[in-house]
Write a protein that holds these residues in place. Structure first.
Motif, mmCIF file in Angstrom:
data_model
loop_
_atom_site.group_PDB
_atom_site.id
_atom_site.type_symbol
_atom_site.label_atom_id
_atom_site.label_comp_id
_atom_site.label_asym_id
_atom_site.label_seq_id
_atom_site.Cartn_x
_atom_site.Cartn_y
_atom_site.Cartn_z
ATOM 1 N N SER A 198 0.741 -1.306 -0.057
ATOM 2 C CA SER A 198 -0.002 -0.049 -0.124
ATOM 3 C C SER A 198 0.852 1.397 0.185
ATOM 4 N N GLU A 199 2.174 1.254 0.360
ATOM 5 C CA GLU A 199 2.849 2.281 0.444
ATOM 6 C C GLU A 199 3.384 2.923 -0.913
ATOM 7 N N LYS A 231 -9.046 5.991 -0.157
ATOM 8 C CA LYS A 231 -8.299 5.503 1.002
ATOM 9 C C LYS A 231 -7.472 4.433 0.998
ATOM 10 N N ILE A 232 -6.403 4.548 1.819
ATOM 11 C CA ILE A 232 -5.467 3.727 1.995
ATOM 12 C C ILE A 232 -5.391 2.874 3.498
ATOM 13 N N ASP A 233 -5.543 1.489 3.747
ATOM 14 C CA ASP A 233 -5.688 1.114 5.005
ATOM 15 C C ASP A 233 -4.258 0.198 5.177
ATOM 16 N N GLU A 234 -3.616 0.519 6.173
ATOM 17 C CA GLU A 234 -2.532 -0.203 6.357
ATOM 18 C C GLU A 234 -2.669 -1.596 6.639
#
Length: 444
Positions: free
Chosen positions: A417-418, A441-444
Motif C-alpha cells: 500500500s505504500e 483511501k489507504i488502509d495499512e
C-alpha cells in the motif's frame, strides 16, 4: 667619587625627560595663550598661563595643521599635551598634540572620557555589530522632520529603489531635549518592529550642534536596539559616540541612504543573470529527467512478464530445434554406417553370412528407430513439462485463475500500500480487459 657616578648634563636631562614622560605622560589642561610665535618652520611656540603660573609649550607642524584655527594671545584654550623636557636648555615644557578653544575643548574632553568608558564596557566591540539585512523592504529614519538630512535620504532612496517603504520617527536633533527624544524613538521603533533597518542621524554642524549624538542615553539605546542601526551624523570628518556604537557608520545621511538601498538597474541586471542561470539549470535538469525516463522505459520493457514469457518460449523453441537437429544428425550417421555395412556385405559372398548380417542390420535399424523415437518422445515430454511450468508461473496464467495484476502510474506492479497515494490512478489487468481506478483511501 667614582667616575661611574659622574653624569653629563645631557645624560641628566635625558633622565629627567624620561622621568617626566613616564610619571606624568599626557594631560589635559586649560590656560591663556601668551607669547605666541610661529616661525618659518611652521611650528607653534607659546606659553599657557593662569593667575599664578605659566608653562612653555610647543606644538609641531604635523600636529597644528589639524587644529582648525590659530590661537591668539589672550585666548583661553584646552590642550592635550605630553609633559617633557627640552634637553638643549634643560627646561621642562609641554608638547601639545591637540588644541581647541576652551568652550569646545571641554566638550571634547567629555567626549573622550565617555568614549573611553563605553569602549572599556565593550559597547564598541565588533562582536555586537549586527549585519544589515540582505533584503531590506522598509527603512526607518530617526531625524528632524524639517531637516535637510531627511530630504536628502528620501530623494536618494526614491531614486535608487522606489519600492522601499519609509517610516519617519520625527525627533529633535539639537538642544537639551534632543538626546532623550532620539533614545525614545529608537525604543519605539524596536517595540513596533515595523522596519528592517534604522537610520539615525542629522546634517552637519559644530561639536555643540552634534552633541546630542554624544550623549550616553543615545549610545545605550543604540546598543540595546534589536534592529540594525546605521549612524549618519554630520559630515565625513565628524565622529560621534553614536558612530562607534552603531552597527554601521555612514559618512553622511546621503551615504546612509546608499547603504540601505539597492540600485534598481543593478537589481534588474542581477535578476536577469539569475534568470539565465535558472534557465540553464532547468534545461540540464530536464535532459537528465529524459535520460532517466528512457532508461526506465527500457528496463520496464525488458522486465515485463510478457517479454519474459516470450524470451522463455524462444529459448524452448531453440532447444527443440537443437534436439531435432541432433537426432537428425544421429540418424544420418547411423544410415551412413548401415550403407557402409551393406557395401562390406556385398563384398562377402556367403549367403548365410549375408542373411545373418541382414537380420543384424534389421535389428539395429529397429533399435535405432526405437531409440530415436524414444529420444524424440522424451524431448517432447520435456518441452511440454517446461511449457507447463512456465505457464504456471506466468502472470497470464494467474489471470486465468481469476487473479489480477495492479500497476501504478509509473507502471510498477503494486505489492504494498505504500506504493500508492490517495488520489492516484491505478490500472488493474484482468483475464480480459483492464480497470482504471482512483485511490480514495489507504488502509495499512
Amino acid at each position: 667619587m667614582q667616575n661611574s657616578s659622574v653624569l653629563s648634563v645631557k645624560d641628566l636631562n635625558q633622565i629627567v625627560k624620561d622621568l617626566l614622560s613616564d610619571a606624568i605622560g599626557q594631560v589635559w589642561l586649560v590656560g591663556e595663550v601668551s607669547n605666541f610665535s610661529r616661525p618659518s618652520s611652521g611650528h607653534w611656540y607659546f606659553s599657557l598661563k593662569d593667575d599664578s603660573a605659566q608653562v612653555r609649550c610647543a606644538m609641531f607642524r604635523n600636529s597644528n595643521f589639524r587644529a582648525g584655527f590659530t590661537p591668539q594671545n589672550g585666548q583661553q584654550v584646552l590642550v592635550k599635551a605630553t609633559v617633557t623636557l627640552y634637553e638643549a636648555r634643560g627646561e621642562y615644557q609641554l608638547v601639545i598634540d591637540k588644541i581647541q578653544p576652551a568652550g569646545a575643548g571641554l566638550l571634547q574632553q567629555k567626549f573622550e572620557q565617555l568614549k573611553k568608558r563605553l569602549s572599556d564596557e565593550g559597547l564598541f566591540d565588533a562582536i555586537y555589530k549586527k549585519p544589515l539585512p540582505e533584503n531590506i523592504r522598509t527603512v526607518g529614519i530617526i531625524t528632524s522632520s524639517t531637516g535637510a538630512a531627511l530630504h536628502d535620504i528620501c530623494q536618494i532612496l526614491k531614486r535608487r529603489d522606489p519600492s522601499l517603504h519609509l517610516i519617519i520617527y520625527p525627533t529633535q536633533v539639537q538642544g537639551s531635549e534632543a538626546a532623550g527624544q532620539i533614545a525614545k524613538m529608537i525604543q519605539i521603533a524596536n517595540i513596533r518592529q515595523e522596519c528592517d533597518v534604522l537610520i539615525v542621524g542629522r546634517g552637519g554642524g559644530s561639536l555643540e550642534d552634534l552633541w546630542s549624538f554624544n550623549e550616553e542615553v543615545v549610545a545605550r539605546a543604540i546598543f540595546a536596539s534589536q534592529l540594525p542601526i546605521v549612524s549618519a551624523v554630520g559630515h565625513e570628518i565628524d565622529f560621534t559616540i553614536a558612530d562607534f556604537v552603531a552597527d554601521v557608520r555612514a559618512a553622511t545621511p546621503s551615504a546612509a541612504a546608499e547603504l540601505v538601498s539597492q540600485d534598481s538597474l543593478a537589481q534588474v541586471k542581477r535578476l536577469q543573470v539569475q534568470e539565465q542561470h535558472l534557465s540553464m539549470a532547468m534545461d540540464y535538469y530536464l535532459i537528465q529527467c529524459r535520460e532517466k525516463l528512457n532508461k526506465w522505459r527500457h528496463q520496464l520493457q525488458t522486465q515485463h512478464p510478457q517479454a519474459k514469457l516470450a524470451k522463455q518460449l524462444n529459448m524452448l523453441l531453440t532447444y527443440r530445434h537443437t534436439l531435432y537437429d541432433n537426432i537428425q544428425q544421429y540418424l544420418l550417421r547411423q544410415s551412413n554406417r548401415h550403407n557402409q555395412l551393406d557395401k562390406r556385405l556385398s563384398r562377402v559372398s556367403p549367403q548365410n553370412k549375408i542373411h545373418y548380417l541382414q537380420q543384424l542390420v534389421g535389428q539395429k535399424q529397429q533399435q535405432i528407430t526405437h531409440l530415436a523415437q524414444q529420444k524424440l518422445t522424451q524431448s517432447q515430454h520435456q518441452f511440454v513439462l517446461q511449457t507447463s511450468q512456465l505457464n504456471s508461473v506466468s502472470p497470464l496464467a494467474t489471470l486465468e485463475r481469476g487473479y489480477s495484476v495492479t500497476t501504478n502510474q509509473n507502471k510498477a506492479v503494486v505489492r504494498f500500500s505504500e506504493q500508492v497515494t490517495v488520489g492516484e490512478l491505478i490500472i488493474t489487468r484482468l483475464k480480459k480487459g483492464k480497470l482504471i481506478s482512483q485511490i480514495t483511501k489507504i488502509d495499512e
